[in-house]
Design a protein around this motif. Structure first.
Motif, PDB file in Angstrom:
ATOM      1  N   THR A 267      33.605  92.231  30.975  1.00 20.36           N
ATOM      2  CA  THR A 267      33.034  90.845  31.118  1.00 20.36           C
ATOM      3  C   THR A 267      33.967  90.038  32.394  1.00 20.36           C
ATOM      4  O   THR A 267      33.171  88.998  32.870  1.00 20.36           O
ATOM      5  CB  THR A 267      32.987  89.939  30.180  1.00 20.36           C
ATOM      6  N   ASN A 268      35.042  90.526  32.436  1.00 23.01           N
ATOM      7  CA  ASN A 268      35.866  90.008  33.668  1.00 23.01           C
ATOM      8  C   ASN A 268      35.663  90.425  35.013  1.00 23.01           C
ATOM      9  O   ASN A 268      35.535  89.586  35.883  1.00 23.01           O
ATOM     10  CB  ASN A 268      37.254  89.904  33.371  1.00 23.01           C
ATOM     11  N   VAL A 269      35.294  91.841  35.091  1.00 26.16           N
ATOM     12  CA  VAL A 269      35.335  92.203  36.284  1.00 26.16           C
ATOM     13  C   VAL A 269      33.520  92.933  36.627  1.00 26.16           C
ATOM     14  O   VAL A 269      33.155  92.580  37.788  1.00 26.16           O
ATOM     15  CB  VAL A 269      36.022  93.729  36.287  1.00 26.16           C
ATOM     16  N   VAL A 270      32.741  93.203  35.629  1.00 21.84           N
ATOM     17  CA  VAL A 270      31.495  93.967  36.069  1.00 21.84           C
ATOM     18  C   VAL A 270      30.665  92.966  36.536  1.00 21.84           C
ATOM     19  O   VAL A 270      29.986  93.211  37.537  1.00 21.84           O
ATOM     20  CB  VAL A 270      31.042  94.524  34.721  1.00 21.84           C
ATOM     21  N   PRO A 271      30.480  91.641  35.959  1.00 22.26           N
ATOM     22  CA  PRO A 271      29.453  90.625  36.680  1.00 22.26           C
ATOM     23  C   PRO A 271      29.753  90.504  38.008  1.00 22.26           C
ATOM     24  O   PRO A 271      28.739  90.362  38.839  1.00 22.26           O
ATOM     25  CB  PRO A 271      29.764  89.409  35.888  1.00 22.26           C
ATOM     26  N   ASN A 272      31.027  90.326  38.487  1.00 20.08           N
ATOM     27  CA  ASN A 272      31.474  90.137  39.949  1.00 20.08           C
ATOM     28  C   ASN A 272      31.064  91.434  40.690  1.00 20.08           C
ATOM     29  O   ASN A 272      30.619  91.321  41.942  1.00 20.08           O
ATOM     30  CB  ASN A 272      32.832  89.771  40.169  1.00 20.08           C
ATOM     31  N   THR A 273      31.261  92.449  40.269  1.00 17.70           N
ATOM     32  CA  THR A 273      30.957  93.755  40.636  1.00 17.70           C
ATOM     33  C   THR A 273      29.428  93.917  40.893  1.00 17.70           C
ATOM     34  O   THR A 273      29.093  94.595  42.125  1.00 17.70           O
ATOM     35  CB  THR A 273      31.316  94.931  39.921  1.00 17.70           C
ATOM     36  N   LEU A 274      28.782  93.573  39.965  1.00 14.70           N
ATOM     37  CA  LEU A 274      26.967  93.811  40.116  1.00 14.70           C
ATOM     38  C   LEU A 274      26.626  92.822  41.331  1.00 14.70           C
ATOM     39  O   LEU A 274      25.783  93.238  42.192  1.00 14.70           O
ATOM     40  CB  LEU A 274      26.440  93.522  38.763  1.00 14.70           C
ATOM     41  N   GLN A 275      27.235  91.675  41.316  1.00 11.91           N
ATOM     42  CA  GLN A 275      26.786  90.615  42.710  1.00 11.91           C
ATOM     43  C   GLN A 275      27.152  91.231  43.827  1.00 11.91           C
ATOM     44  O   GLN A 275      26.380  91.179  44.971  1.00 11.91           O
ATOM     45  CB  GLN A 275      27.544  89.458  42.231  1.00 11.91           C
ATOM     46  N   ILE A 276      28.264  91.960  44.010  1.00 11.04           N
ATOM     47  CA  ILE A 276      28.841  92.542  45.407  1.00 11.04           C
ATOM     48  C   ILE A 276      27.715  93.783  45.619  1.00 11.04           C
ATOM     49  O   ILE A 276      27.203  93.754  46.725  1.00 11.04           O
ATOM     50  CB  ILE A 276      30.246  92.978  45.143  1.00 11.04           C
ATOM     51  N   LEU A 277      27.208  94.562  44.595  1.00  9.50           N
ATOM     52  CA  LEU A 277      26.466  95.641  44.878  1.00  9.50           C
ATOM     53  C   LEU A 277      25.131  95.225  45.067  1.00  9.50           C
ATOM     54  O   LEU A 277      24.368  95.595  46.093  1.00  9.50           O
ATOM     55  CB  LEU A 277      26.344  96.475  43.544  1.00  9.50           C
ATOM     56  N   LEU A 278      24.467  93.964  44.738  1.00  9.98           N
ATOM     57  CA  LEU A 278      23.429  93.469  44.947  1.00  9.98           C
ATOM     58  C   LEU A 278      23.420  92.639  46.450  1.00  9.98           C
ATOM     59  O   LEU A 278      22.140  92.913  47.241  1.00  9.98           O
ATOM     60  CB  LEU A 278      22.911  92.487  43.953  1.00  9.98           C
ATOM     61  N   LYS A 279      24.378  91.876  46.745  1.00  9.70           N
ATOM     62  CA  LYS A 279      24.226  91.121  47.869  1.00  9.70           C
ATOM     63  C   LYS A 279      25.130  91.686  48.904  1.00  9.70           C
ATOM     64  O   LYS A 279      25.006  91.346  50.018  1.00  9.70           O
ATOM     65  CB  LYS A 279      24.883  89.685  47.400  1.00  9.70           C
ATOM     66  N   GLY A 280      25.944  92.714  48.745  1.00 10.07           N
ATOM     67  CA  GLY A 280      26.972  93.164  49.450  1.00 10.07           C
ATOM     68  C   GLY A 280      28.241  92.033  49.743  1.00 10.07           C
ATOM     69  O   GLY A 280      29.146  92.642  50.225  1.00 10.07           O
ATOM     70  N   PHE A 281      28.206  91.249  49.204  1.00 11.23           N
ATOM     71  CA  PHE A 281      29.479  90.146  49.200  1.00 11.23           C
ATOM     72  C   PHE A 281      29.180  89.299  48.229  1.00 11.23           C
ATOM     73  O   PHE A 281      28.205  88.870  47.605  1.00 11.23           O
ATOM     74  CB  PHE A 281      29.536  89.633  50.461  1.00 11.23           C
ATOM     75  N   THR A 282      30.452  88.412  47.965  1.00 11.63           N
ATOM     76  CA  THR A 282      30.304  87.403  46.814  1.00 11.63           C
ATOM     77  C   THR A 282      31.334  86.249  47.340  1.00 11.63           C
ATOM     78  O   THR A 282      32.315  86.465  47.764  1.00 11.63           O
ATOM     79  CB  THR A 282      30.570  87.726  45.443  1.00 11.63           C
ATOM     80  N   TYR A 283      31.129  84.980  46.812  1.00 11.74           N
ATOM     81  CA  TYR A 283      31.984  83.804  47.039  1.00 11.74           C
ATOM     82  C   TYR A 283      32.850  83.446  45.776  1.00 11.74           C
ATOM     83  O   TYR A 283      32.341  83.716  44.941  1.00 11.74           O
ATOM     84  CB  TYR A 283      31.411  82.690  47.704  1.00 11.74           C
ATOM     85  N   MET A 284      34.186  83.267  46.094  1.00  7.82           N
ATOM     86  CA  MET A 284      34.850  83.141  44.815  1.00  7.82           C
ATOM     87  C   MET A 284      35.875  81.888  45.062  1.00  7.82           C
ATOM     88  O   MET A 284      36.668  82.420  46.168  1.00  7.82           O
ATOM     89  CB  MET A 284      35.351  84.172  44.440  1.00  7.82           C
ATOM     90  N   SER A 285      36.294  81.116  44.312  1.00 11.13           N
ATOM     91  CA  SER A 285      37.424  79.804  44.606  1.00 11.13           C
ATOM     92  C   SER A 285      38.553  80.809  44.434  1.00 11.13           C
ATOM     93  O   SER A 285      38.842  81.613  43.740  1.00 11.13           O
ATOM     94  CB  SER A 285      37.013  78.792  43.863  1.00 11.13           C
ATOM     95  N   VAL A 286      39.710  79.905  44.858  1.00 13.57           N
ATOM     96  CA  VAL A 286      41.022  80.444  44.611  1.00 13.57           C
ATOM     97  C   VAL A 286      41.184  80.444  43.044  1.00 13.57           C
ATOM     98  O   VAL A 286      41.866  81.312  42.541  1.00 13.57           O
ATOM     99  CB  VAL A 286      42.080  79.684  45.586  1.00 13.57           C
ATOM    100  N   GLN A 287      40.972  79.377  42.416  1.00 15.85           N
ATOM    101  CA  GLN A 287      41.034  78.945  41.027  1.00 15.85           C
ATOM    102  C   GLN A 287      40.342  80.161  40.163  1.00 15.85           C
ATOM    103  O   GLN A 287      41.169  80.671  39.470  1.00 15.85           O
ATOM    104  CB  GLN A 287      40.681  77.813  40.605  1.00 15.85           C
ATOM    105  N   ARG A 288      39.174  80.470  40.604  1.00 18.26           N
ATOM    106  CA  ARG A 288      38.333  81.532  40.003  1.00 18.26           C
ATOM    107  C   ARG A 288      39.204  82.741  40.130  1.00 18.26           C
ATOM    108  O   ARG A 288      38.904  83.719  39.017  1.00 18.26           O
ATOM    109  CB  ARG A 288      37.080  81.424  40.384  1.00 18.26           C
ATOM    110  N   CYS A 289      39.615  83.097  41.183  1.00 23.50           N
ATOM    111  CA  CYS A 289      40.258  84.261  41.600  1.00 23.50           C
ATOM    112  C   CYS A 289      41.418  84.626  40.679  1.00 23.50           C
ATOM    113  O   CYS A 289      41.585  85.484  40.278  1.00 23.50           O
ATOM    114  CB  CYS A 289      40.415  84.266  43.177  1.00 23.50           C
TER     115      CYS A 289
END
Length: 256
Positions: free
Chosen positions: A17-39
């Motif tokens: 749940t920590n990694v996969v949602p962000n990975t799926l978003q990258i696969l769909l859009k090709g990129f994703t935005y993330m704040s430093v705190q969230r990173c």
């Protein structure tokens, strides 16, 4: 064994749940935005789950060691409180040790390019975009990997040497097979997890090897949590019977 399996499943859910949602978003859009705190939060839970899984695998190897090498003392040693103490120790180690890396990262300055060539906030690509001295972070991570990871791995190796020695001393073939079947699933999970973990630390993060490291990260963060319940479920007779019934029912419906 099933008590520790439930904690291993919870740890796998945490990393997925920590990694996969962000990975799926990258696969769909090709990129994703993330704040430093969230990173930093993602990096913290990733490091914590990795340490927790190492500790749980060590605890489970100790559990199998007691069951095979000292079966008559197993129920007295693995009493009611000890499994809970071992589980609390595993989770505490993960959440307490992982916070060291994040605390040191707060002192690192990021003033260069803000793009990470990875599908989650891993430490290596994050340090690659820093513009200040990150030697303290690298030393701390190396110490954690050496003290926590290497010692846990050596503990698992020593326990399985004792387990195999005890299995080979069993006089009957049926007894040896029954003893080995109790630890074969755990041994498969250990080989998969530590194999991907060691490969990640060996492969460099630059050049063509960066793609290899990302593929190994997928194995470590996505596929290993997926394989763990499958490996353990295949050892369960009730699930085997249920699977056979489903296959038989589908064949019967197709024929009818």
């Amino acid at each position: 064994m099933y008590f520790f399996l439930s904690h291993l499943s919870a740890c796998d859910i945490l990393i997925s749940t920590n990694v996969v949602p962000n990975t799926l978003q990258i696969l769909l859009k090709g990129f994703t935005y993330m704040s430093v705190q969230r990173c930093f939060v993602q990096l913290y839970f990733f490091g914590a789950s990795a340490i927790i899984e190492c500790c749980l695998l060590s605890v489970m190897s100790y559990d199998r060691y007691l069951a095979i090498c000292h079966p008559l003392h197993y129920s007295s040693i693995m009493a009611f409180r000890l499994p809970y103490y071992l589980a609390i120790w595993s989770w505490s180690m993960g959440f307490m040790v992982a916070i060291i890396t994040v605390y040191l990262l707060l002192e690192v300055q990021f003033c260069g390019p803000n793009t990470i060539d990875h599908f989650f906030c891993d430490l290596s690509p994050l340090l690659g975009i820093s513009c200040s001295d990150s030697l303290a972070v690298e030393i701390a991570v190396s110490l954690v990997a050496g003290v926590v990871g290497l010692l846990q791995f050596l503990f698992v190796v020593v326990t399985y040497i004792c387990i195999f020695n005890a299995i080979f001393q069993i006089p009957t073939k049926a007894g040896r097979q029954r003893a080995f079947s109790t630890c074969s699933a755990h041994l498969s999970v250990v080989c998969t997890y530590y194999g991907s973990l060691i490969s990640l630390n060996i492969v460099p993060s630059t050049g063509y090897s960066s793609n290899i490291k990302k593929a190994l990260s997928v194995l470590n963060t996505v596929l290993t949590p997926l394989f763990n319940p499958i490996i353990y479920s295949l050892r369960n007779k009730d699930l085997q019977e249920a699977l056979c019934k489903v296959v038989f029912l589908r064949k019967h419906l197709k024929n009818s």
